[in-house]
Design a protein around this motif. Structure first.
Motif, PDB file in Angstrom:
ATOM      1  N   GLY A 101      -6.688  18.515 -22.175  1.00  0.00           N
ATOM      2  CA  GLY A 101      -7.302  17.246 -22.189  1.00  0.00           C
ATOM      3  C   GLY A 101      -6.831  16.576 -23.820  1.00  0.00           C
ATOM      4  O   GLY A 101      -5.988  16.990 -24.368  1.00  0.00           O
ATOM      5  N   TYR A 102      -7.659  15.639 -24.092  1.00  0.00           N
ATOM      6  CA  TYR A 102      -7.250  14.584 -25.297  1.00  0.00           C
ATOM      7  C   TYR A 102      -7.298  15.783 -26.544  1.00  0.00           C
ATOM      8  O   TYR A 102      -8.163  16.452 -26.950  1.00  0.00           O
ATOM      9  N   TYR A 103      -6.400  15.452 -26.917  1.00  0.00           N
ATOM     10  CA  TYR A 103      -5.865  16.481 -28.141  1.00  0.00           C
ATOM     11  C   TYR A 103      -7.079  16.337 -29.572  1.00  0.00           C
ATOM     12  O   TYR A 103      -7.223  17.321 -29.985  1.00  0.00           O
ATOM     13  N   ALA A 104      -7.519  15.117 -29.858  1.00  0.00           N
ATOM     14  CA  ALA A 104      -8.402  15.083 -30.911  1.00  0.00           C
ATOM     15  C   ALA A 104      -9.677  15.612 -30.598  1.00  0.00           C
ATOM     16  O   ALA A 104     -10.370  16.156 -31.615  1.00  0.00           O
ATOM     17  N   VAL A 105     -10.215  15.558 -29.467  1.00  0.00           N
ATOM     18  CA  VAL A 105     -11.331  16.688 -28.949  1.00  0.00           C
ATOM     19  C   VAL A 105     -11.103  17.957 -29.237  1.00  0.00           C
ATOM     20  O   VAL A 105     -12.176  18.719 -29.791  1.00  0.00           O
ATOM     21  N   ARG A 106      -9.919  18.553 -28.933  1.00  0.00           N
ATOM     22  CA  ARG A 106      -9.714  20.003 -29.196  1.00  0.00           C
ATOM     23  C   ARG A 106      -9.639  19.902 -30.803  1.00  0.00           C
ATOM     24  O   ARG A 106     -10.114  21.092 -31.351  1.00  0.00           O
ATOM     25  N   ALA A 107      -8.940  19.344 -31.653  1.00  0.00           N
ATOM     26  CA  ALA A 107      -8.865  19.443 -33.032  1.00  0.00           C
ATOM     27  C   ALA A 107     -10.312  19.327 -33.495  1.00  0.00           C
ATOM     28  O   ALA A 107     -10.348  20.369 -34.413  1.00  0.00           O
ATOM     29  N   PHE A 108     -11.147  18.537 -32.954  1.00  0.00           N
ATOM     30  CA  PHE A 108     -12.592  18.406 -33.525  1.00  0.00           C
ATOM     31  C   PHE A 108     -13.228  19.782 -33.294  1.00  0.00           C
ATOM     32  O   PHE A 108     -14.192  20.406 -34.232  1.00  0.00           O
TER      33      PHE A 108
END
Length: 367
Positions: A101-108
């Motif tokens: 899924g969306y990379y920024a959510v995984r990074a958060f």
């Protein structure tokens, strides 16, 4: 509100007609409002601009009508999804996120959530899924960005609820005209309104929708206390843009339906993904679950250099991130941190004439 999609989006959130008044009232710009000298903020709906704004409430009513729940809008999609995560999760909880899924959510999650003591787990959108035992929240993103895999929301929600977990669904790609996750058993819907929902590439917006009053109250308090609210003009622009959502999505889907077979047959292209394409791994679930397939296509050109050449040769495909806008755009996802091959392209179909778009893309690929 009843009626077809076009009727619903045109009329969602509008006030009752009053002679001499506009269809959609203009934005209300205010930080403080006049207070009753005696009763104070209890006397009126609006007391201070951070928690209170009638333009924002009208947009929330419109989106809530489309999603089938109560809505709270945020300054961006990332603000909305992080609010949902931090409202639900506590130290020691486990959360299951889409690995594609969306990379920024995984990074958060890997940063902030892990540092707060949350057990962060991942699974592919298409599965296989681990046991939901001990999981507090399952986040689904379907269709996933950028893999475009699709999962069975109803089946996964039933399994998650049986294990005691809440379910949130990122509805950014599908929009509420493509699917209504709350009807499929989700507890929360989160989305970026920056993308196809508003569709004009001119604002940032996010939202969370729910039917559980207690959960919604916690989200409302979170937003008021952390301050991640969108401005009145952005809310007004978003509401204004909703009226064409049905028309925009229809053309974007039609353009994707025209482009996907051509891309699949082109010798320069491999790995085409579009859930509306017969033979796509997500086709069967997408056909059963989605009311319309979004205009997003994934494909591989083999290398960073070949992607650059394609984007440089195209006249109509803008090199840009984000998706769902009026203009067809594409970007190489590896440059943003997505776990993709170097030549993987996410193409977002705009509302150009299908014949023009086909000719332009084919010419750029042939070169």
């Amino acid at each position: 509100m009843h009626g077809g999609d076009g009727t619903r989006v045109v009329h969602a959130g509008l006030p009752a007609p009053v002679p001499g008044e506009p269809f959609l009232p203009g934005p209300v710009f205010a930080a403080p409002y006049h207070l009753d000298p005696v009763a104070g903020p209890a006397a009126a709906a609006d007391g201070y601009g951070r928690p209170d704004n009638r333009t924002r409430r009208a947009l929330e009513d419109a989106i809530g009508t489309l999603e089938g729940g109560d809505c709270r809008v945020f300054a961006s999609g990332q603000a909305a999804i992080t609010a949902a995560l931090l409202t639900v999760l506590r130290p020691g909880d486990a959360v299951l996120l889409p690995s594609d899924g969306y990379y920024a959510v995984r990074a958060f999650a890997a940063g902030t959530l892990a540092e707060l003591g949350v057990d962060v787990r991942t699974a592919p959108t298409a599965g296989p899924y681990p046991s939901f035992d001990g999981v507090r929240l399952v986040l689904l993103e379907t269709p996933a960005n950028p893999s475009l895999d699709v999962c069975d929301v109803r089946a996964l929600a039933e399994a998650a609820h049986a294990a005691g977990a809440l379910v949130a669904v990122d509805n950014t790609a599908a929009t509420p005209l493509g699917q209504r996750p709350l009807d499929l058993g989700a507890d929360l819907v989160v989305a970026s309104g920056t993308k196809a929902l508003t569709g004009h590439s001119d604002l940032l917006l996010g939202y969370v929708a729910a039917r559980d009053e207690a959960l919604l109250a916690r989200l409302t308090t979170w937003r008021a206390q952390t301050g991640g609210v969108p401005g009145a003009f952005d809310c007004w622009l978003a509401h204004r843009s909703l009226g064409t959502l049905d028309l925009r999505l229809a053309r974007q889907t039609a353009n994707a339906a025209a482009l996907a077979p051509m891309l699949a047959a082109h010798p320069a292209v491999t790995g085409v993904r579009w859930p509306g394409l017969p033979g796509d791994p997500a086709y069967a679930i997408a056909r059963a679950q989605l009311r319309r397939v979004p205009g997003l296509i994934g494909f591989d050109l083999g290398s960073e250099e070949r992607v650059a050449a394609f984007l440089s040769r195209s006249r109509l495909v803008f090199a840009a991130t984000s998706f769902g806008g009026l203009h067809t755009s594409a970007d190489r996802r590896a440059q943003w941190g997505d776990d993709t091959t170097p030549g993987f392209v996410r193409l977002s179909c705009g509302v150009e004439d299908p014949d023009d778009l086909l000719e332009d893309v084919k010419t750029a690929l042939d070169g």
